[in-house]
Write an enzyme that holds these catalytic residues in place. Sequence first.
Site, short mmCIF file in Angstrom:
data_model
loop_
_atom_site.label_atom_id
_atom_site.label_comp_id
_atom_site.label_asym_id
_atom_site.label_seq_id
_atom_site.Cartn_x
_atom_site.Cartn_y
_atom_site.Cartn_z
N PRO A 2 3.66 5.37 11.96
CA PRO A 2 2.32 6.00 11.92
C PRO A 2 1.98 6.57 10.54
O PRO A 2 2.76 7.32 9.97
CB PRO A 2 2.42 7.14 12.94
CG PRO A 2 3.65 6.86 13.74
CD PRO A 2 4.56 6.07 12.86
N GLU A 3 0.85 6.15 10.01
CA GLU A 3 0.32 6.73 8.79
C GLU A 3 -0.98 7.44 9.16
O GLU A 3 -1.29 7.60 10.34
CB GLU A 3 0.11 5.64 7.73
CG GLU A 3 1.42 4.95 7.32
CD GLU A 3 1.24 3.92 6.20
OE1 GLU A 3 0.32 4.09 5.39
OE2 GLU A 3 2.02 2.97 6.17
N ARG A 247 10.63 0.93 -1.41
CA ARG A 247 10.09 0.39 -0.17
C ARG A 247 9.69 -1.07 -0.34
O ARG A 247 9.25 -1.49 -1.41
CB ARG A 247 8.85 1.19 0.26
CG ARG A 247 9.12 2.68 0.47
CD ARG A 247 10.03 2.94 1.67
NE ARG A 247 9.44 2.42 2.89
CZ ARG A 247 8.58 3.11 3.65
NH1 ARG A 247 8.24 4.32 3.33
NH2 ARG A 247 8.09 2.58 4.74
#
Length: 257
Positions: A2-3, A247
Amino acid sequence: MPELPEVEIYARYFARHALRQRIARVRVLDERILGAVRKEVFARALRGRAFTRVRRHGKHLFADAGGTWLHLHFGMTGDLGYYRDDPPRFARVVFDFDNGAHLAFEDMRLFGVADTIDDPDAFIRLHALGPDPLDLRLAEFRRLIAKRRGATKSLLMSQDVIAGIGNLYADETLFQSAIAPRRPVDRLTSAEIRTIFTTMRKILLTVIERHERGDDHPPRYLIHHREEGARCPRCGGTIVKSVVFGRTTYSCTRHQT
Ligand SMILES: [Zn+2]
């Protein structure tokens, strides 16, 4: 994971279902989800109260219980479930309301946090969170990134610069802004900074609006094409995978420069 847009949807869900109902009981089903607070203290702080409003800042959700606030961070797999009969499988904390309904904070992988805090503004200062992109103006964004160095992607993901953008939306913003993830921030032109700012906000608002309607991300978004060697939906170039800011990063070798 979730962002900002997903947490905004959780905040709206929380507000739609779980406000103004007396909390009859607080059940902590797995203490590992709690932050620094002990189980008994957490339950005592919220029992007998009612949530009256919800706030979101970046990826953090705060629910006002009158003098104390519930703080939720959704980690990788956090979610909310308001139910009457069947609890979600990975419920870690459950609020039993007087009306017989329940709100569960669920989190399969336990990277999320449930906590009680006194004041969201103090929390935001303590954790040095930057402003939320949906509250941000272009002039302030320019100020925030002035004198910064390093890859533009890293900057977008630094929660102390702006709060709420994670890996997926940083990649999406740069993809749609035609900026390479590793472009040094101090080499962005004034026009490019504006493009990043407006694109980032447009993406966040579009995704929130579509999530509300139950729709997925638009088909031409990078999120559907995160695969090494995939064809770029924007220019027909090639999508490549790299590592930026630790990332996994996807970008187009042709139109992102
Ligand atoms: Zn492309």
